[in-house]
Scaffold this motif. Structure first.
Motif, PDB file in Angstrom:
ATOM      1  N   PRO A 144     -49.950  -8.910 -32.257  1.00  0.00           N
ATOM      2  CA  PRO A 144     -49.440  -9.122 -33.624  1.00  0.00           C
ATOM      3  C   PRO A 144     -48.081  -8.452 -33.849  1.00  0.00           C
ATOM      4  O   PRO A 144     -47.237  -8.994 -34.573  1.00  0.00           O
ATOM      5  CB  PRO A 144     -50.524  -8.509 -34.526  1.00  0.00           C
ATOM      6  CG  PRO A 144     -51.307  -7.602 -33.657  1.00  0.00           C
ATOM      7  CD  PRO A 144     -51.193  -8.115 -32.249  1.00  0.00           C
ATOM      8  N   ARG A 175     -55.180   0.233 -33.391  1.00  0.00           N
ATOM      9  CA  ARG A 175     -56.457  -0.431 -33.114  1.00  0.00           C
ATOM     10  C   ARG A 175     -56.292  -1.942 -33.032  1.00  0.00           C
ATOM     11  O   ARG A 175     -56.903  -2.591 -32.191  1.00  0.00           O
ATOM     12  CB  ARG A 175     -57.470  -0.054 -34.204  1.00  0.00           C
ATOM     13  CG  ARG A 175     -58.861  -0.620 -34.004  1.00  0.00           C
ATOM     14  CD  ARG A 175     -59.910   0.112 -34.843  1.00  0.00           C
ATOM     15  NE  ARG A 175     -59.498   0.362 -36.212  1.00  0.00           N
ATOM     16  CZ  ARG A 175     -59.479  -0.557 -37.189  1.00  0.00           C
ATOM     17  NH1 ARG A 175     -59.841  -1.805 -36.947  1.00  0.00           N
ATOM     18  NH2 ARG A 175     -59.092  -0.239 -38.414  1.00  0.00           N
ATOM     19  N   ARG A 176     -55.429  -2.500 -33.894  1.00  0.00           N
ATOM     20  CA  ARG A 176     -55.215  -3.944 -33.877  1.00  0.00           C
ATOM     21  C   ARG A 176     -54.051  -4.342 -32.966  1.00  0.00           C
ATOM     22  O   ARG A 176     -53.556  -5.463 -33.014  1.00  0.00           O
ATOM     23  CB  ARG A 176     -54.983  -4.477 -35.298  1.00  0.00           C
ATOM     24  CG  ARG A 176     -56.121  -4.210 -36.285  1.00  0.00           C
ATOM     25  CD  ARG A 176     -57.492  -4.694 -35.784  1.00  0.00           C
ATOM     26  NE  ARG A 176     -57.574  -6.103 -35.492  1.00  0.00           N
ATOM     27  CZ  ARG A 176     -57.971  -7.040 -36.347  1.00  0.00           C
ATOM     28  NH1 ARG A 176     -58.353  -6.703 -37.555  1.00  0.00           N
ATOM     29  NH2 ARG A 176     -58.024  -8.290 -35.985  1.00  0.00           N
ATOM     30  N   LEU A 177     -53.606  -3.401 -32.142  1.00  0.00           N
ATOM     31  CA  LEU A 177     -52.559  -3.667 -31.132  1.00  0.00           C
ATOM     32  C   LEU A 177     -51.236  -4.145 -31.718  1.00  0.00           C
ATOM     33  O   LEU A 177     -50.527  -4.927 -31.063  1.00  0.00           O
ATOM     34  CB  LEU A 177     -53.043  -4.644 -30.070  1.00  0.00           C
ATOM     35  CG  LEU A 177     -54.253  -4.249 -29.220  1.00  0.00           C
ATOM     36  CD1 LEU A 177     -54.277  -5.107 -27.957  1.00  0.00           C
ATOM     37  CD2 LEU A 177     -54.268  -2.794 -28.834  1.00  0.00           C
ATOM     38  N   LEU A 201     -54.783  -7.737 -40.416  1.00  0.00           N
ATOM     39  CA  LEU A 201     -53.657  -8.251 -39.620  1.00  0.00           C
ATOM     40  C   LEU A 201     -52.550  -8.775 -40.525  1.00  0.00           C
ATOM     41  O   LEU A 201     -51.501  -9.199 -40.051  1.00  0.00           O
ATOM     42  CB  LEU A 201     -54.116  -9.383 -38.694  1.00  0.00           C
ATOM     43  CG  LEU A 201     -54.817  -9.027 -37.398  1.00  0.00           C
ATOM     44  CD1 LEU A 201     -55.187 -10.304 -36.647  1.00  0.00           C
ATOM     45  CD2 LEU A 201     -53.932  -8.144 -36.514  1.00  0.00           C
ATOM     46  N   GLY A 243     -47.933  -5.010 -29.073  1.00  0.00           N
ATOM     47  CA  GLY A 243     -49.057  -5.875 -28.711  1.00  0.00           C
ATOM     48  C   GLY A 243     -48.933  -7.211 -29.428  1.00  0.00           C
ATOM     49  O   GLY A 243     -47.937  -7.453 -30.119  1.00  0.00           O
TER      50      GLY A 243
END
Lengths: 629, 629
Positions: free
Chosen positions: B46, B23-25, B560, B44
């Protein structure tokens, strides 16, 4: 300027430099013990360090300073992605084969060589008309298709190089390396020919990650692959290379850039379409602000990236007077592109494209959206609701059912999903009293006003969906490094054998070398302590305790482009604790205390201190004999 | 410990974490809009930042601190190189196919799953003998060849998963992606299955670069490719992955390491051969000094790299109690290997091999030397000349010419180049009164003492040529990062929905986030000024000016793994100019002046300052309500 020097001088320069680069392992032809394979190079230790420095500077300059979204995608790519992007069908070069040996050549390269030889041959005695004709073909080389190339090759009687055999007609050869994914052998894959596609296929997720807001940029640094027909030109045309690509997604109605004013006064050499087609054919320095306001560069965002690219290239050591931005001629650009500029750097091979900067409009996202059936769009909320005339299409369900029975279902779906453009097209037919043809579910349907009601209505719109435009700066890291090598290389006036690379400290493979003047354990241990202090300050360095003369050791580090040499001598131990610090390009030296020297080098490398300031602050060391020892 | 938890708990943990990661790539299944392809993942934003941080820390920890020679070689590799290394013939997994669907499966994976299911099935009611037998096969899985796997699959009646159809007998499938280099199609290439070979083929140049001296190490970070039969296990088994490999070349007679004392007191969990085969089957903490002196680890250099690997992994956030070094069992190792240890990390998939550390003796250099006909040797000058008995072989040119005429030439050359081993072998035949057969120029020659005189003579030797041993630490960067994710992930006690990654600051994708407490232009501009100061200090950061509650914004950055949050509020402007600084794991906060905060964060990230010191120095901010907002 080298551009006007006779070819042999350039070739001598290149051969001398390449000799140093290969001998000091900046790069190495790959698989050398197996006889090498054309188009593949390894970076050896100093080359690898320089490449690391350049890519990290790129990351700093673009990704971090602009808060871009960095991604890393695989090189192995399934066919569907590259079919959608057009690479499976169109990523080709025209090839000709030697009819007797079967050797392969690039058609345009053979034609170019033949025309250049013809134009330079005094015995050819060309009429002014023939000369102009040959020059014209040479200038339009990139625009020729297979038939055009074939006609020109025939007209000028081009033969295979070396063998002088006849050549075949040109035919397209796809430049992608092909492979097969998985054990069954039914999924074709290719090695990506560019890193950009990995960004486009992730557009939806990246937009979401950015909170749905435009503009934003994504970037990728990674390997790309092109199975070149006959790679020559050393590091410039290789089959595996590092790209650094940016895709800046922007609202097509607003391509201004909020930070444009930070670059608008920069004045790089611009070689616009007009300047390329006028008599003088020379680029001119022009501020980016003027270039945008005079509509020479299409928009602020494209100009902003031209400015940032200029700052990056000059910052790593490309000579500004040998860097120009050349605009693509209209027929050189893809039909969808709005405007394209190449950053070209002059080197011994001529002007070499190192960076491509293109406004590619919405082409890539539309192509992937169509192929994947996934909407790749952004949403723009209007500041004020707008009242706009919109075509509203209402399919008559009953009439469609009556006319086509069950087969009408795909038509019904297609009509429900009509775009404004399609609806306008159908309405035009209706207004002309004609039916319109609509394809759906694999067949064509004749659609009449009885089946579809289309009206222009005023609607209140709070926002709109649209496909963003993309502005793409694409960097060839290997080419940039090669050109940087050429611009950094020189020989000392005192001796042709003394070669130096004037690398910027941030780019140099090592920032300093530490030498004990003579071989003594005590001097060695002071040298090691200085080396440790440099390492702690994050500065790559080396200690050379061989008994070689100090002059030779300086020459060795000059050849690697090491900007600072530190020498420990008896005065360090018996005297005031100072060492000598020598700067590579001036070869001037000062004396600094051994505990201070690492800090001074750190400030020199970071740019906080100039060498002139160091000369003004610390006592000079006389070293007249250095270069003679 | 997770290892003993029922599978469902591990799977729930993994599913929850993977949900956050996707979801947070942190990572994204590649080519998602085209339905993805198993075994390929994108990093992605991060994830990409973390990968950059981890590889840069690796470069710092290994390459810079140890002055290794870094190289970068292409992934596309011609067949000759991988033929010599053994990959073309032996880099295979055994595959079975579903006889009805043709689907492919890894034979050992099917067998493992079947045996595990059998052992866990209460209805199976295995006799103690049958149970032991199944456990034994499970433990020896890696040693089974095709026939052994086939016999076991038949014995346990293993069917295709899902379809339950019969499966074929196992057959070897080569895991390399194959391609073709150049336009003619006559040069087979593969994507490298490991980065190591690029170093071996450059050994000669690298030794020269190092002044001919041993030991030295070369390293490479880059992509490797394995066309896995049916990749599962998410990020752990992928088809394209980043390796970081070191080849440390050393004199086989002296594998001590000059810096061994810097690691000899480290005591990681060691799972030696003896411990793996005794009753308890548990690793034990033991100092590396002891492990070498007790000959548990073969030599200091191998143990040194085990120590450095331990420091690296723990340094980036692997929990030391979930990290063990497992020694290969004798029949698990290649015949040429001296000793091998895997760094295994415990995660929800069990103990996962993340780093392989092997003393591969001279195998690789000998293999490439034999295939390329290039000597890949080092020279050792003896401290004192040595007098050694040496076999001196003198071919009788005249007799050879008489016996074989012109065909004798290759024989003559072969006899001139006899090694000591070959000469000893021929002499043995002669001593037994027999002729010896020598192959040369594509045929066999019968060689008698008349043709070749062999004598043992004492010679004065000032040095010797030898093939160095290589000690190879090989890191799977993606696997390490995945395990690090698992060790960093937790949920707050206050709420299962509040997920956090406790990344080490050096690894975290962003070092800080800056928030205006409420949406006010004045607060925003102070926030931006702090962000600029952080960027100038080289700290990746973000500013979040959305109107979301501060608690939600903290939760977002916790997810994150951002270690520090800075909040600007009215007191910053109207009061003493201070902002709040919040630490992620304790959620405790202090107030620091806005002009000081970037410097404090920099010191926290570099480790110069601990959070406790910050708490002791600056006034606390009460923030009881934070996590409830």
């Amino acid at each position: 300027k080298d551009a006007k020097a006779p070819p042999s001088a350039k070739e001598l320069f290149r051969a001398a430099m390449t000799n140093v680069l290969e001998r000091r392992l900046f790069f190495i032809p790959s698989f050398k013990i197996y006889g090498s394979v054309a188009g593949f190079y390894d970076f050896g230790p100093p080359g690898c360090a320089i490449k690391q420095n350049v890519t990290q500077l790129w990351r700093q300059h673009f990704i971090l300073q602009e808060s871009m979204l960095e991604v890393e995608c695989p090189a192995v790519t399934p066919e569907a992605v590259l079919k959608a992007s057009g690479h499976v069908d169109r990523f080709t070069d025209f090839m000709v084969t030697d009819v007797k040996t079967g050797d392969c050549h690039r058609a345009d390269h053979l034609l170019k060589a033949a025309l250049e030889a013809l134009l330079e041959d005094p015995k050819a005695a060309l009429t002014p008309e023939k000369k102009r004709e040959a020059e014209d073909v040479l200038a339009r080389l990139d625009e020729l298709d297979g038939a055009g190339l074939g006609a020109a090759l025939t007209q000028y009687g081009v033969k295979a190089p070396e063998t002088k055999n006849d050549i075949s007609a040109p035919f397209p050869f796809n430049l992608m390396f092909r492979t097969s994914i998985g054990p069954k052998g039914d999924l074709t894959g290719y090695l990506r020919p560019e890193t950009a596609q990995g960004i486009f296929v992730n557009f939806k997720d990246l937009l979401y990650y950015n909170g749905g807001k435009l503009p934003f940029a994504a970037a990728q640094i990674g390997q790309s692959y092109r199975n070149e027909i006959s790679p020559r030109a050393g590091l410039l045309r290789v089959r595996e290379f590092t790209q650094a690509e940016i895709e800046h997604f922007v609202n097509p109605d607003d391509k201004d850039h909020p930070k444009f004013e930070s670059v608008e006064r920069l004045a790089p050499l611009l070689f616009s379409r007009v300047l390329q087609t006028n008599e003088a054919k020379q680029p001119e320095a022009m501020s980016l602000g003027d270039a945008v306001s005079k509509k020479i560069i299409a928009n602020q965002t494209l100009a902003y990236f031209i400015g940032r690219t200029y700052l990056f290239l000059v910052g790593i050591g490309i000579a500004p007077e040998r860097l120009r931005f050349r605009q693509h001629l209209p027929n050189e650009m893809a039909h969808y592109a709005e405007d394209c500029w190449d950053a070209e750097v002059e080197c011994s091979y001529g002007w070499v494209e190192c960076v491509g900067l293109a406004d590619r409009s919405a082409y890539d996202l539309r192509a992937h959206s169509a192929a994947s059936k996934q909407p790749l769009e952004a949403y723009e909320k209007f500041a004020e609701p707008r009242f706009e005339k919109v075509l509203v299409a209402k399919p008559n369900k009953a009439a469609i059912g009556k006319a086509f029975k069950k087969e009408g279902k795909p038509l019904q779906e297609a009509l429900d999903a009509l775009t404004q453009e399609d609806a306008a097209c159908i309405k035009k037919s209706f207004d002309e009293g004609k039916a319109s043809t609509v394809s759906a579910g694999g067949r064509d349907f004749e659609v009449t006003p009885e089946l579809l009601d289309i009206k222009l209505e005023e609607q209140k719109l709070s926002g709109r969906k649209f496909t963003p435009s993309v502005i793409e700066p694409s960097f060839g890291i290997g080419r940039i490094i090669y050109c940087m090598f050429e611009h950094a290389y020189y020989t000392r006036e005192s001796s042709e054998d003394k070669t130096v690379f004037r690398f910027k400290p941030a780019v140099a493979p090592l920032k300093a070398a530490v030498f004990p003047l003579v071989q003594q354990p005590e001097l060695n241990s002071h040298a090691r302590a200085i080396s440790t202090a440099l390492t702690r300050a994050g500065l790559a360095n080396t200690v050379d305790t061989t008994g070689t003369t100090i002059g030779k050791r300086y020459a060795r580090t000059d050849e690697l482009g090491v900007p600072y040499d530190i020498t420990v001598d008896r005065a360090t131990i018996d005297g005031d604790g100072s060492v000598t610090l020598r700067e590579r390009d001036t070869t001037s030296q000062v004396r600094i205390h051994e505990e201070k020297v690492a800090g001074v080098v750190q400030q020199l490398v970071s740019g906080e201190l100039s060498w002139q300031q160091v000369l003004d602050t610390y006592p000079a060391q006389q070293a007249a004999a250095e270069d003679d020892s």
